[in-house]
Design an enzyme around this catalytic site. Structure first.
Site, PDB file in Angstrom:
ATOM      1  N   LYS A   8     -26.354  22.487  -0.572  1.00 57.98           N
ATOM      2  CA  LYS A   8     -25.903  23.372   0.507  1.00 57.98           C
ATOM      3  C   LYS A   8     -24.920  22.680   1.454  1.00 57.98           C
ATOM      4  CE  LYS A   8     -29.581  22.493   3.891  1.00 57.98           C
ATOM      5  NZ  LYS A   8     -30.561  23.119   4.799  1.00 57.98           N
ATOM      6  N   ASP A   9     -24.872  21.325   1.427  1.00 68.19           N
ATOM      7  CA  ASP A   9     -23.941  20.596   2.291  1.00 68.19           C
ATOM      8  C   ASP A   9     -22.532  20.515   1.724  1.00 68.19           C
ATOM      9  OD1 ASP A   9     -25.961  20.081   4.113  1.00 68.19           O
ATOM     10  OD2 ASP A   9     -26.462  18.123   3.266  1.00 68.19           O
ATOM     11  N   ARG A  25     -26.417  30.550  11.062  1.00 70.12           N
ATOM     12  CA  ARG A  25     -27.054  31.501  10.141  1.00 70.12           C
ATOM     13  C   ARG A  25     -28.475  31.802  10.585  1.00 70.12           C
ATOM     14  NH1 ARG A  25     -30.745  30.332   6.560  1.00 70.12           N
ATOM     15  NH2 ARG A  25     -30.340  28.107   6.756  1.00 70.12           N
ATOM     16  N   ARG A  26     -29.235  30.760  10.893  1.00 73.70           N
ATOM     17  CA  ARG A  26     -30.617  30.965  11.342  1.00 73.70           C
ATOM     18  C   ARG A  26     -30.676  31.693  12.675  1.00 73.70           C
ATOM     19  NH1 ARG A  26     -32.158  24.839   9.549  1.00 73.70           N
ATOM     20  NH2 ARG A  26     -32.977  25.312   7.468  1.00 73.70           N
ATOM     21  N   ARG A  35     -30.070  18.154  16.210  1.00 74.72           N
ATOM     22  CA  ARG A  35     -29.419  17.278  15.250  1.00 74.72           C
ATOM     23  C   ARG A  35     -30.368  16.156  14.860  1.00 74.72           C
ATOM     24  NH1 ARG A  35     -24.103  16.327  14.913  1.00 74.72           N
ATOM     25  NH2 ARG A  35     -24.841  15.168  13.098  1.00 74.72           N
ATOM     26  N   ARG A  56     -35.855  15.037  14.139  1.00 73.04           N
ATOM     27  CA  ARG A  56     -36.053  16.412  14.612  1.00 73.04           C
ATOM     28  C   ARG A  56     -37.514  16.676  14.947  1.00 73.04           C
ATOM     29  NH1 ARG A  56     -31.832  20.144  11.090  1.00 73.04           N
ATOM     30  NH2 ARG A  56     -30.159  18.619  11.028  1.00 73.04           N
ATOM     31  N   CYS A  70     -20.296  25.815   5.616  1.00 76.78           N
ATOM     32  CA  CYS A  70     -21.763  25.769   5.574  1.00 76.78           C
ATOM     33  C   CYS A  70     -22.389  26.006   6.944  1.00 76.78           C
ATOM     34  CB  CYS A  70     -22.242  24.439   4.981  1.00 76.78           C
ATOM     35  SG  CYS A  70     -21.616  22.996   5.850  1.00 76.78           S
TER      36      CYS A  70
END
Length: 529
Positions: free
Chosen positions: A80-81, A132-133, A150, A156, A245
């Site tokens: 996905k990156d 997106r989230r 980040r 996190r 992305c």
């Protein structure tokens, strides 16, 4: 191959897990490899939001440069990156099996409120840097407040432990792969058909030089062709919309029961209410183009919609219809009455499961003030019933929200889980009893009608372009005196409602999920003249 391969990887715990996974997989086919750790721009710059960094490939560029200069033989990435177009001279030679692409919301236990969707308390502060989230979460919980997040997974989680947020959102794949201990938090897993993931989420990509044909041939032994086929749709969608992305775009495709299913969510920005589309196809060929065409800005939408129940303008469907300036005619065509005012406590003590197949069943059941044992589990058909159940402080132990359109399909899956146990089913009088029919002979069924429906008379006709029916009784009430116009399109919530429409030989559409999110997908997916 007689040479020892050098695998390029980032240095985070997750990146090292991914690289070692590929290294171990290569060892299984007799190929030796070693790791080389490479720092990327995304690792070095931690003070800026990802969507504020210049260019693309924040976590991949340096790895790709090492590949091109032959300092490494292959690079392992979270797929996905990766940008949707490879740099000249590089290709993706293989992809891994897909880890579960769901999202997980990790919540401080004192910030949990199970009566609300996603189990987050009102106005909870949520950490994520994903547009997106944000867009999708705001569409179902507009009260949430977001702050950027980040760092690697451990960083996190530590920020959450330090109470910088009430909750954070992560990809389940990463959490699963490094087996993080999150026992001090409440974990809410969100299905990829509810919060649609990033394209290729949960998949590893193995990148090599285009000229290294021997290595390409070797890697086909570990390439997952089925995953490559489905994520190609997702990545093509991303490419066609020219979205990086960090754009508020989610795309998920899967193969199930011999068909390909895809979900797409696109918003203008992280505060825009997203449009969602569900699409089913026999092949992935042309699927991305069909998705792209549905989202064209000049595509015609309906001017009016009828739905056979009351609709809150602040509900998911209400807000989506308002976004598109669609007029709503919302009215129930039935009246509902209880058929009992008591529940035998002995019945509830016997039950291992309680299965609800509608929101009405849940509401009438809890009006009877039932005493439910802690051991008793609760099952629902889908997200709509699950949201209603939460109002009474309970979370479903089984939900059919990502199993498919057919009630029978959901019933069959539940039957496997409940085999040999006792299931109590409070229901409407004269219901189709699809769940009961699917349960095995080893399962004890306690069946109890707790409400009945009475049809309204003299129902007014609607001229809306789209007719949404929410139960067989509403179908019966409307068509007792009315006919459908040739240009009116019909959407049915649920399999039993669809059967009532089939009996009149009318065409209809079934949303994938029998809730307001599924309805918005179905309305958006229709063609209008």
């Amino acid at each position: 191959m007689n040479r020892k391969l050098i695998i390029g990887t980032r240095g985070s715990q997750l990146a090292l897990w991914q690289a070692n996974f590929v290294k171990d997989t290569l060892a299984e086919i007799g190929v030796e490899a070693e790791l080389k750790i490479i720092k990327t721009q995304g690792d070095i710059i931690q003070h800026l939001r990802l969507d504020k960094l210049e260019g693309k490939g924040f976590f991949t560029k340096e790895l790709e440069e090492e590949l091109l200069s032959a300092q490494i033989d292959l690079a392992v990435h979270s797929h996905k990156d990766l940008p949707t177009v490879n740099p000249p001279g590089l290709i993706i030679a293989a992809v891994s099996e897909r880890e579960d692409p769901s999202e997980v919301i990790i919540i401080h236990k004192d910030c949990v409120d199970v009566t609300k969707r996603l189990s987050l308390k009102h106005n909870a502060s949520v950490g994520t840097s994903s547009n997106r989230r944000k867009a999708q979460l705001l569409s179902v919980r507009p009260d949430l407040e977001f702050s950027d997040l980040r760092g690697n997974l451990q960083t996190r989680i530590q920020k959450l432990r330090d109470e910088q947020y009430d909750a954070i959102v992560l990809a389940k794949a990463g959490v699963t792969r490094i087996e993080m201990d999150l026992s001090d938090f409440h974990i809410e897993e969100v299905s990829p058909v509810e919060i649609i993931p990033a394209p290729a989420q949960g998949v590893l990509a193995i990148q090599i030089r285009e000229t290294d044909q021997d290595l390409f041939n070797l890697l086909q032994k570990i390439n997952c062709e089925g995953v490559a086929k489905t994520i190609a749709v997702e990545r093509k969608v991303l490419n066609m919309f020219d979205a990086g992305c960090h754009a508020p775009l989610g795309s998920y495709c899967r193969e199930r029961n011999g068909k390909f299913e895809s979900w797409t969510s696109i918003a203008e920005d992280n505060e825009d209410f997203p449009n969602r589309l569900y699409l089913e196809s026999n092949t992935t060929e042309g699927m991305a183009q069909r998705i792209f065409d549905k989202f064209k800005k000049d595509r015609k939408m309906p001017s009016s919609v009828f739905i056979s129940r009351d609709l809150d303008e602040n509900s998911y469907l209400g807000k989506w219809l308002a976004k598109h300036n669609i007029t709503v005619d919302a009215r129930s065509l039935i009246k509902i009455f209880p058929t009992t005012n008591t529940l035998d406590s002995f019945i509830l003590k016997r039950a291992d499961w309680i299965f609800f197949n509608s929101k009405n069943a849940i509401e009438h059941f809890f009006k009877l003030e039932p005493l439910i044992l802690k051991k008793t589990k609760i099952a629902v058909l889908g997200r709509g019933s699950e949201s209603t159940l939460r109002k009474f402080g309970r979370v479903a132990d089984f939900s059919g929200d990502d199993l498919g359109i057919s009630t029978e399909e959901i019933a069959n899956e539940f039957a496997k889980i409940a085999d040999g146990q006792t299931v109590f089913i409070p229901r409407a009088k004269d219901s189709l009893m699809s769940i009961q029919k699917a349960l095995t002979e080893n399962t004890t069924v306690i069946d109890m009608p707790i409400y009945e429906t009475v049809l309204e008379e003299n129902v007014d006709k609607t001229n809306a372009e789209v007719l949404i029916f929410t139960s067989p009784s509403n179908v019966q009430a409307y068509f007792a005196e009315n006919l459908a116009e040739p240009d009116q399109q019909i959407i049915c919530i649920g399999y039993s409602t669809a059967k009532a429409i089939e009996e009149m030989e009318l065409k209809y559409t079934l949303p994938f999920s029998p809730d307001e999110m599924g309805l918005s997908e179905a309305i958006f997916g229709l063609e209008y003249k």
